[in-house]
Write an enzyme that holds these catalytic residues in place. Structure first.
Site, PDB file in Angstrom:
ATOM      1  N   GLY A  17      15.168   0.226   1.178  1.00  0.00           N
ATOM      2  CA  GLY A  17      14.741  -1.267   1.241  1.00  0.00           C
ATOM      3  C   GLY A  17      13.654  -1.644   0.577  1.00  0.00           C
ATOM      4  O   GLY A  17      13.238  -2.889   0.416  1.00  0.00           O
ATOM      5  N   ARG A  46      -0.565  -2.614 -10.838  1.00  0.00           N
ATOM      6  CA  ARG A  46       0.390  -3.309 -11.898  1.00  0.00           C
ATOM      7  C   ARG A  46       1.789  -3.547 -10.829  1.00  0.00           C
ATOM      8  O   ARG A  46       2.064  -2.734 -10.112  1.00  0.00           O
ATOM      9  CB  ARG A  46       0.879  -2.437 -13.106  1.00  0.00           C
ATOM     10  CG  ARG A  46       1.647  -3.280 -13.768  1.00  0.00           C
ATOM     11  CD  ARG A  46       1.875  -2.361 -15.144  1.00  0.00           C
ATOM     12  NE  ARG A  46       2.722  -3.393 -16.296  1.00  0.00           N
ATOM     13  CZ  ARG A  46       3.468  -2.536 -17.319  1.00  0.00           C
ATOM     14  NH1 ARG A  46       3.074  -1.473 -17.410  1.00  0.00           N
ATOM     15  NH2 ARG A  46       4.178  -3.257 -18.183  1.00  0.00           N
ATOM     16  N   ASN A  97       7.695  -5.535 -10.181  1.00  0.00           N
ATOM     17  CA  ASN A  97       8.812  -6.712  -9.947  1.00  0.00           C
ATOM     18  C   ASN A  97       7.968  -7.453  -8.677  1.00  0.00           C
ATOM     19  O   ASN A  97       8.130  -7.288  -7.489  1.00  0.00           O
ATOM     20  CB  ASN A  97      10.053  -5.987  -9.266  1.00  0.00           C
ATOM     21  CG  ASN A  97      11.004  -7.393  -8.965  1.00  0.00           C
ATOM     22  OD1 ASN A  97      10.690  -8.208  -8.733  1.00  0.00           O
ATOM     23  ND2 ASN A  97      12.321  -6.704  -9.050  1.00  0.00           N
ATOM     24  N   VAL A 134       2.686  -1.101  -2.597  1.00  0.00           N
ATOM     25  CA  VAL A 134       2.775  -2.286  -1.906  1.00  0.00           C
ATOM     26  C   VAL A 134       3.364  -1.904  -0.546  1.00  0.00           C
ATOM     27  O   VAL A 134       3.476  -2.704   0.611  1.00  0.00           O
ATOM     28  CB  VAL A 134       3.542  -3.409  -2.421  1.00  0.00           C
ATOM     29  CG1 VAL A 134       2.962  -3.858  -3.803  1.00  0.00           C
ATOM     30  CG2 VAL A 134       5.092  -2.884  -2.735  1.00  0.00           C
ATOM     31  N   GLU A 136       2.829  -0.445   2.478  1.00  0.00           N
ATOM     32  CA  GLU A 136       2.075  -0.355   3.741  1.00  0.00           C
ATOM     33  C   GLU A 136       0.807  -1.413   3.959  1.00  0.00           C
ATOM     34  O   GLU A 136       0.575  -1.837   4.709  1.00  0.00           O
ATOM     35  CB  GLU A 136       1.325   0.995   4.050  1.00  0.00           C
ATOM     36  CG  GLU A 136       2.133   2.203   3.318  1.00  0.00           C
ATOM     37  CD  GLU A 136       2.830   3.170   4.050  1.00  0.00           C
ATOM     38  OE1 GLU A 136       2.869   3.055   5.163  1.00  0.00           O
ATOM     39  OE2 GLU A 136       3.248   4.164   3.475  1.00  0.00           O
TER      40      GLU A 136
END
Lengths: 752, 334, 170
Positions: A472, A633, A636, A708, A710
């Site tokens: 996920g 960076r 997406n 990204v 947690e």
């Protein structure tokens, strides 16, 4: 050139997920499949005196009822976090090896039947008798026997940490805060129940398992059963949520394999929702005390951070309270100690934002209190304590962006318009409050070598393979982007192959490391293919690129061209056909930097929340959340924002809803269902703004990715708790914050 | 899951006869509680008689301005039925807040009244529970009881009645119409729900094979100004910590008529008659509401974890009545 | 007045029987026991695994399907009781190979992460529009019977609004 990295690409598995064609681990059709059901212990501690399996065996359609007598001896395997790349059992204890019961729900028998319904029914017919013994399951019961372990967190961390002299720092402060916070246990409750489907062919085992790391499953089952990993293959593409619960490998996986071997049929073992509370660990009950010392100008002089929590009878597990919490601010002195209570529960485990979700909560609520007492704006107080270096080591940050997060988050939220005085804003019956907190999550290099393979066909399409799986996070989407970027291909021309341990080794994407570590390997594999073809073209007299400096050749849409003369070039396909290459492929490997890399490694962020507290009824609803994060960076932005948003709402949930209640008398979780363990529903979730602040980082891998998964959860609960204080003037020291915590603070003349 | 036989009835008499034919026969309506609890091994029927095809799903107006709700009318349909939504908004609101849209589509009104408690010890099929296994004890009293009742409790059981709709129906003096082996009868809804006392396993007076055919809500002008207030941790899809069904007629700032019932705090849907008596004929002021609420909750028997409900219920009553009184004034009709 | 309950009882059996269902417009027959839920019939007997089992207790909404166009929980529905009703699952949302607009909107708005609740969310989201409960202040409440543990809720609302507005604009 159209950048593929950083593009808001939609998920590569979106179509499968919205059409229902994505097959999760419990959805693989197999001939002769049998269904297994675990019988869990009803007592929290004691001994099994007898197990009567006759009624179950005679129920019809029952292939076997297994008890400890039917199971082989299973090897003892140490608890090592799966990020390290080796076997990773969630607890060192393995059930059904003897008659001892150590926690309620511990598997004591397994029923295998022809149908799901019959397995469950027959399981209810297994009669187990116990000689019960008094149990300890809460801090309250075991506080007197608490001890300081040597290491915690699967041996990852020392239990004690210090810099400078915290006692001196607190004593010499102008002002202090001393606050204790209590946290209810949490269960991840991924929506897909734990499911393992096990298939034996001779002495080879195939597992379909809802997990966070197929390699970890392979190696753990191999270690427990004394098998060669080469005989075990794990196939898992889709996983219905994990949040840390599937980072380690829990007993039911191996039990499924043993059951399948016993009945000589494929076996599917699915853990029921009630069993989801006793099958994979949890975030432990804990209490944290934070003491801050500060000068009048807000500069921290010292932080003291102590934690006590419940672990299992077997392992010294505590999620660390003060990794990030000791690094966030430039206090010259810090000291922290973890203490443990041995309890009759499973070994706790990673839960989203492990350690930091509670540790930073405690620190950031204490900071809010400090800001109030100093009369300094909470954002400004953080700004005044920023550190240019990792305060624990003195090393510079690999990248930071903390100040920018605070500034941009405050701006987006409209923080400047805030009246700092609590209890001033009211809308009808609702007391309105705003709060903020810092967010941080470590970047750790505990993983081993990561590998991926890229194969380019002469028609200009590529297949990239790595032993990852998708639970996920969007990792398969960003890996596809990274491969396309390095190959110079369009996204549609790259297919990612994953979810198979026969593919090149990737570690368990845990600790927010998935994108960083696996993308590095994918990048190197894809770049190796591109570099090979570019070099071939440059050396090929027949190529328009002959003689060019490969560094000056770019690839876009599968066409190689000179950077300064795009007209000169040719496609991969033209080159490959000329050289009679049907395809070409390369293995990419990435090794993490050494653990003693001389940089501070932390991802930063800032959280803001607006809440409404019902002035009569004490209910808290979150109206708006803003988070600003600097995750290196961003591969997406679409999937990154979703991850961060989900984390922020997890923080909301931790602050206001989630708690597993232990019935200390029975030694059992008392609210083991999704009706009673409250997770947010749609109506609980406010609109969430996520601001992404890109920072350059050349330490964390070739792409500068930090993670990204947690950090969204870290600090968001504190921002909400601080907002509740701002709304009501009352600070609740217990999570979740519920009606009964707030009623005493809300005016009620009629109560008398 | 324990095996059971299944039959599907087309008419009421056959349904009743089929259930009666086996001592372990039970009706199956929406199934939202029953199937769940059979799977949990809490209920152990040998035969389920599917009554969903019976023609008991209508919502009809009664001559007195009331409404007759078929026992098999679905929560979602009743909530949206014009006669209910306009004349008895408290019922609509209680239904809409009473379950998720999916559950409301499935669950019947009769089943809603008969739904079983949400006490985790009752539902886990193994803990001591006098309701499930008479004489085995009550684990909730010494265990986790934050959600449990503070009114109508006994030392045998403190489980809260979970229905929202029933709270509204109790406030409005609904009548439960049944048909069974001994014929038809009409039971005032307040008598339909039994206090646990020493027999918590008995929750209502229905005999084996007795079917709820309809629920009659008598006409009441007061009910047009009624509301349902539900307090819960989650914003939706959760049982009440406290709920208030209230209808009130205020004339010249005086309470001319009042119907008040509480949910989430009692072992049955709790008609707040003490509060009603305290308010009727008196001033419609916040102070009077608070005093009435205090009197209603005075006999409460809270335990450590649910003590907050005593105050929360009072606050909720005041909030609900204040809103109705304010609405009256804003309406400017009196 | 005593009612004579004299009708002959129906036969009931706990044994497997042939059950005829209409799923996604197609008639199917399967041999199952009465205790088999509609959810397990779909997943284990018909191979329609799009409908998910999250709790098997009616508390998560992952198993949401339509019965005669109305959304219900298939975990609390007996398959045998589904006879005579039109059952629609997520596999029936597509029109030929074409995604339903709600499916496309879920992808476009990143309205899911792990995807496990997604089929149930979709069945509710499409039903919501039919129910006329897609006003801005209604969506959250009327979608609250579907838990998304990844908490994609704001994106789910965005997707529903987009489809609602597109439908209204035509």
């Amino acid at each position: 050139m159209t950048a593929v990295i950083g593009r808001e690409a939609v998920r590569v598995d979106g179509r499968e997920k919205v059409t229902g064609s994505a097959r999760y681990s419990g959805e693989i059709a197999l001939p002769g499949l049998a269904y297994a059901e675990i019988v869990g212990a009803l007592v929290a501690r004691g001994r099994i005196t007898s197990i009567d399996t006759r009624a179950a065996e005679n129920a019809g359609g029952v292939a076997a009822v297994l008890t400890r007598r039917d199971l082989p001896a299973v090897n003892r395997v140490p608890l090592v976090p799966s990020l390290m790349g080796g076997p990773a059992p969630g607890e060192t204890f393995f059930p059904m090896q003897d008659d001892e019961v150590h926690y309620a729900g511990q598997p004591v028998a397994i029923v295998v039947a022809d149908s799901l319904e019959q397995a469950r029914y027959a399981a209810s017919l297994v009669e187990v008798s116990y000689a019960g013994a008094p149990s300890v399951t809460t801090i309250g019961q075991g506080r007197g026997d608490a001890y300081e372990p040597e290491k915690i967190f699967g041996g990852f961390m020392p239990a004690r940490s210090r810099r400078g002299d915290a006692r001196d720092g607190l004593a010499s402060a102008d002002l202090g805060v001393d606050a204790t916070f209590r946290f209810a246990p949490n269960h991840h409750n991924a929506l897909e129940p734990m499911t393992t489907t096990a298939v034996w062919e001779d002495d080879r085992l195939t597992l379909y398992d809802s997990c966070q790391g197929i390699k970890a499953v392979q190696l753990t089952v191999a270690a427990l059963l004394g098998m060669s990993p080469s005989r075990i293959r794990v196939l898992t593409r889709y996983v219905g949520g994990a949040f840390g619960s599937k980072a380690m490998v829990w007993p039911h996986v191996t039990l499924a394999a043993l059951a399948a071997r016993h009945v000589r049929r494929p076996v599917r073992l699915t853990v029921s929702r009630a069993q989801m509370f006793t099958s994979y660990g949890h975030r432990e009950e804990q209490e944290q005390r934070v003491r801050l010392g500060a000068r009048r100008d807000g500069a921290l002089t010292a932080i003291r951070h102590d934690k006590i929590s419940v672990t299992s009878p077997f392992d010294d597990w505590a999620e660390p309270a003060f990794c990030a919490a000791s690094q966030l601010y430039a206090a010259p002195a810090f000291e922290g100690v973890h203490r443990l209570v041995r309890g009759n529960t499973m070994t706790p485990t990673f839960t989203r934002g492990p350690g930091e979700a509670a540790g930073v909560f405690s620190l950031e609520c204490a900071m809010d209190e400090l800001a109030g007492r100093l009369g300094i704006d909470p954002v400004e107080l953080r700004m005044r304590n920023l550190s240019d270096v990792d305060p624990n080591t003195g090393h510079p940050w690999s990248s930071s962006g903390f100040a920018e997060c605070l500034r941009r988050g405050a701006e987006r939220f409209g923080w400047d318009a805030r009246d700092p005085r609590p209890g001033r804003e009211r809308e009808g019956d609702q007391l309105i409050g705003t709060g903020m907190a810092a967010a941080a999550y470590p970047v750790a290099f505990f993983m081993r070598t990561q590998r991926a393979r890229a194969r380019l066909y002469a028609d200009g399409t590529a297949v990239v393979g790595t032993a990852a799986q998708e639970f996920g996070t969007g990792m398969t989407t960003v890996l596809t982007q990274v491969a396309a970027d390095a190959l110079g291909l369009g996204l549609d021309d790259v297919r990612l192959d994953y979810g198979d341990t026969d593919l090149p080794t990737a570690g368990s994407p845990v600790g927010s490391n998935g994108a960083m570590m696996v993308s590095a390997a994918v990048h190197y594999a894809a770049a190796a293919v591109r570099d090979r073809l570019v070099a071939l073209a440059a050396g090929d007299p027949a190529s328009p690129l002959h003689g060019a400096d490969p560094a000056w050749i770019t690839v876009d849409g599968g066409r190689m061209a000179l950077a300064d003369d795009p007209g000169a070039g040719e496609s991969y396909g033209e080159l490959m056909e000329r050289h009679l290459m049907g395809d070409t492929e390369a293995l990419g490997t990435w090794d993490p930097p050494p653990l003693d890399t001389p940089y501070g490694l932390l991802t930063f962020g800032a959280q803001f929340a607006r809440v409404a507290v019902d002035a009569d009824l004490g209910t808290v609803r979150v109206r708006h959340m803003v988070g600003a994060f600097a995750p290196g960076r961003v591969l997406n932005p679409r999937t990154a924002r979703s991850q961060l948003m989900g984390g922020m709402l997890w923080g909301m949930s931790q602050a206001l809803l989630e708690g597993t209640h232990m019935d200390a008398g029975l030694g059992r979780w008392a609210n083991a269902s999704l009706g009673d363990y409250l997770v947010p529903v749609n109506a609980d979730a406010p609109e969430v703004d996520v601001e992404l602040i890109e920072v350059d980082d050349d330490v964390t891998g070739p792409l500068g990715v930090k993670g990204v998964g947690e950090i969204g959860q870290v600090g968001s609960g504190a921002a909400i708790a601080n907002a509740v204080h701002h709304a009501t003037g009352h600070r609740v020291h217990e999570l979740p914050i519920t009606v009964e915590d707030l009623l005493p603070a809300l005016e009620w003349e009629a109560g008398r | 899951m324990r095996p059971f036989a299944y039959a599907r009835a087309d008419d009421v008499d056959t349904a009743i006869a089929t259930v009666l034919a086996r001592p372990d026969g039970e009706f199956l309506a929406g199934g939202t509680t029953e199937i769940d609890l059979v799977r949990q091994d809490v209920l152990r029927p040998g035969l389920l008689v599917d009554i969903n095809d019976l023609p008991l799903d209508r919502v009809d107006d009664l001559p007195d301005g009331g409404v007759r709700i078929g026992g098999l009318a679905r929560m979602s349909d009743v909530a949206e039925a014009p006669g209910v939504a306009e004349r008895f908004p408290v019922i609509s609101e209680a239904l809409l807040q009473g379950a998720s849209p999916q559950l409301r589509t499935m669950a019947s009104m009769a089943g809603n009244l008969c739904q079983r408690v949400r006490c985790g010890y009752f539902r886990d099929a193994v803990s001591p529970c006098n309701k499930r296994d008479p004489g085995s004890g009550c684990a909730a009293i010494t265990g986790f009881h934050r959600g449990h009742a503070v009114l109508g409790t006994s030392d045998k059981c403190i489980a809260t009645h979970p229905s929202d709709a029933a709270v509204a129906l109790v406030a409005l003096d609904a009548v439960v119409r049944t048909r069974g082996p001994h014929g038809e009868r009409a039971v005032p809804i307040d008598e339909f729900f039994l206090l646990p006392g020493d027999t918590p396993e008995r929750e209502h007076p229905l005999e084996h094979g007795e079917l709820i055919t309809a629920i009659d809500v008598p006409g009441a002008a007061t009910a047009r100004r009624s509301s349902y207030l539900k307090v819960r941790d989650r914003a939706s899809y959760e049982f009440a910590l406290v709920s208030v069904a209230a209808a009130m007629d205020v004339r010249y700032r005086t309470v001319a008529d009042i119907r008040l019932a509480l949910g989430g705090v009692a072992t049955k849907p709790w008609r707040a008659r003490t509060a009603e008596r305290s308010l009727l004929g008196g001033p419609a002021t916040r102070e009077a509401f608070a005093e009435a609420a205090r009197r209603e909750l005075a006999p409460a028997t809270p335990l450590p974890q649910n003590e907050f409900k005593v105050e929360l219920a009072q606050r909720a009553i005041v909030r609900a009545l204040t809103a109705l009184a304010d609405g009256d004034e804003e309406g400017g009709t009196r | 007045m005593a009612i004579h309950v004299g009708s002959p009882p129906l036969e009931g059996t706990s044994k497997a029987r042939t059950v005829a269902l209409t799923v996604n417009g197609e008639g199917v027959e399967l041999r199952i026991e009465p205790r088999v839920s509609l959810l397990d019939a779909l997943r284990e007997h018909l191979g329609l695994t799009g409908t998910k089992k999250g709790c098997d207790q009616g508390t998560c909404g992952a198993c949401t399907v339509w019965s005669d166009g109305r959304r219900v929980l298939s975990c609390l529905t007996l398959a045998v009781a589904g006879e005579g009703h039109e059952i629609t699952t997520v596999e029936g949302l597509q029109d030929g190979g074409e995604l339903h607009p709600m499916q496309a909107a879920f992808i476009a708005h990143d309205a899911f992460q792990c995807g496990y609740c997604t089929p149930g969310q979709l069945m509710s989201a499409v039903a919501l529009l039919e129910e006329g409960r897609a006003a801005d202040d209604e969506i959250a409440e009327w979608m609250s019977g579907n838990i998304c543990r990844c908490a994609a809720y704001p994106n789910i609302r965005d997707a529903i609004r987009e489809v609602r507005d597109a439908a209204g604009g035509e």
